[in-house]
Design a protein around this motif. Structure first.
Motif, PDB file in Angstrom:
ATOM      1  N   UNK A  77       0.834  -1.209   0.000  1.00  0.00           N
ATOM      2  CA  UNK A  77       0.000   0.000   0.000  1.00  0.00           C
ATOM      3  C   UNK A  77       0.865   1.255   0.000  1.00  0.00           C
ATOM      4  N   UNK A  78       1.925   1.247   0.791  1.00  0.00           N
ATOM      5  CA  UNK A  78       2.814   2.410   0.844  1.00  0.00           C
ATOM      6  C   UNK A  78       3.542   2.615  -0.477  1.00  0.00           C
ATOM      7  N   UNK A  79       3.963   1.527  -1.081  1.00  0.00           N
ATOM      8  CA  UNK A  79       4.625   1.634  -2.384  1.00  0.00           C
ATOM      9  C   UNK A  79       3.699   2.224  -3.429  1.00  0.00           C
ATOM     10  N   UNK A  80       2.448   1.816  -3.425  1.00  0.00           N
ATOM     11  CA  UNK A  80       1.458   2.356  -4.356  1.00  0.00           C
ATOM     12  C   UNK A  80       1.270   3.856  -4.117  1.00  0.00           C
ATOM     13  N   UNK A  81       1.147   4.246  -2.835  1.00  0.00           N
ATOM     14  CA  UNK A  81       0.989   5.668  -2.514  1.00  0.00           C
ATOM     15  C   UNK A  81       2.207   6.482  -2.949  1.00  0.00           C
ATOM     16  N   UNK A  82       3.393   5.947  -2.700  1.00  0.00           N
ATOM     17  CA  UNK A  82       4.609   6.681  -3.073  1.00  0.00           C
ATOM     18  C   UNK A  82       4.714   6.821  -4.594  1.00  0.00           C
ATOM     19  N   UNK A  83       4.321   5.787  -5.323  1.00  0.00           N
ATOM     20  CA  UNK A  83       4.331   5.879  -6.793  1.00  0.00           C
ATOM     21  C   UNK A  83       3.374   6.949  -7.281  1.00  0.00           C
ATOM     22  N   UNK A  84       2.205   7.038  -6.692  1.00  0.00           N
ATOM     23  CA  UNK A  84       1.239   8.062  -7.079  1.00  0.00           C
ATOM     24  C   UNK A  84       1.771   9.466  -6.775  1.00  0.00           C
ATOM     25  N   UNK A  85       2.411   9.611  -5.612  1.00  0.00           N
ATOM     26  CA  UNK A  85       2.980  10.907  -5.250  1.00  0.00           C
ATOM     27  C   UNK A  85       4.127  11.290  -6.189  1.00  0.00           C
ATOM     28  N   UNK A  86       4.965  10.328  -6.538  1.00  0.00           N
ATOM     29  CA  UNK A  86       6.077  10.605  -7.454  1.00  0.00           C
ATOM     30  C   UNK A  86       5.553  10.967  -8.832  1.00  0.00           C
ATOM     31  N   UNK A  87       4.525  10.278  -9.286  1.00  0.00           N
ATOM     32  CA  UNK A  87       3.925  10.585 -10.590  1.00  0.00           C
ATOM     33  C   UNK A  87       3.381  12.011 -10.607  1.00  0.00           C
ATOM     34  N   UNK A  88       2.696  12.391  -9.512  1.00  0.00           N
ATOM     35  CA  UNK A  88       2.157  13.752  -9.416  1.00  0.00           C
ATOM     36  C   UNK A  88       3.290  14.787  -9.398  1.00  0.00           C
ATOM     37  N   UNK A  89       4.335  14.499  -8.623  1.00  0.00           N
ATOM     38  CA  UNK A  89       5.449  15.449  -8.524  1.00  0.00           C
ATOM     39  C   UNK A  89       6.152  15.598  -9.870  1.00  0.00           C
ATOM     40  N   UNK A  90       6.331  14.488 -10.598  1.00  0.00           N
ATOM     41  CA  UNK A  90       6.978  14.562 -11.913  1.00  0.00           C
ATOM     42  C   UNK A  90       6.117  15.291 -12.928  1.00  0.00           C
ATOM     43  N   UNK A  91       4.807  15.131 -12.836  1.00  0.00           N
ATOM     44  CA  UNK A  91       3.908  15.757 -13.809  1.00  0.00           C
ATOM     45  C   UNK A  91       3.733  17.240 -13.549  1.00  0.00           C
ATOM     46  N   UNK A  92       3.705  17.658 -12.285  1.00  0.00           N
ATOM     47  CA  UNK A  92       3.382  19.045 -11.954  1.00  0.00           C
ATOM     48  C   UNK A  92       4.570  19.841 -11.453  1.00  0.00           C
ATOM     49  N   UNK A  93       5.638  19.146 -11.033  1.00  0.00           N
ATOM     50  CA  UNK A  93       6.776  19.848 -10.449  1.00  0.00           C
ATOM     51  C   UNK A  93       6.522  20.246  -9.014  1.00  0.00           C
ATOM     52  N   UNK A  94       5.389  19.814  -8.442  1.00  0.00           N
ATOM     53  CA  UNK A  94       5.053  20.134  -7.054  1.00  0.00           C
ATOM     54  C   UNK A  94       5.148  18.879  -6.194  1.00  0.00           C
TER      55      UNK A  94
END
Length: 123
Positions: A77-94
């Motif tokens: 579950x944590x790995x899934x959450x971290x992947x989603x956060x990394x995807x968001x950070x890479x897409x938006x720069x935030x």
């Protein structure tokens, strides 16, 4: 109740044996205990070893399996959450605000893993 001193026969026999050494005092104590239990000394030793070791190992195996399963599920579950956060950070720069909570969850899980390993080392 039958006065049987030996274990029941098993198909194929019991091809494995071990030798145990004892002092005169230890041997005498084993003979007395075996007679009290209406068993042979080898049967007494076998039954004692199996009763203690197998029960403790079974409990340990179940506890470890349950704990490791829970930790594995948390890490997924944590790995899934971290992947989603990394995807968001890479897409938006935030870096999303939720990332702090996810990092803390990873730290708690790592601490739980450490505690489990320490507990296993003390058994």
């Amino acid at each position: 109740m039958p006065d049987r001193r030996r274990r029941a026969n098993v198909k194929g026999g019991r091809p494995h044996s071990w030798q145990v050494t004892a002092s005169d005092e230890e041997a005498a104590a084993l003979v007395v205990r075996a007679e009290q239990a209406r068993k042979t000394v080898p049967a007494l030793l076998f039954d004692a070893a199996m009763a203690q070791g197998m029960a403790e190992q079974f409990v340990l195996d179940v506890e470890v399996r349950e704990e490791l399963t829970a930790i594995r599920n948390m890490m997924r579950a944590l790995g899934n959450n971290m992947n989603q956060l990394a995807k968001h950070a890479n897409a938006t720069g935030e870096f999303p605000a939720e990332a702090t909570a996810a990092i803390k969850a990873v730290q708690r899980t790592a601490a739980r893993i450490n505690d489990t390993l320490l507990d296993l080392g003390q058994r």
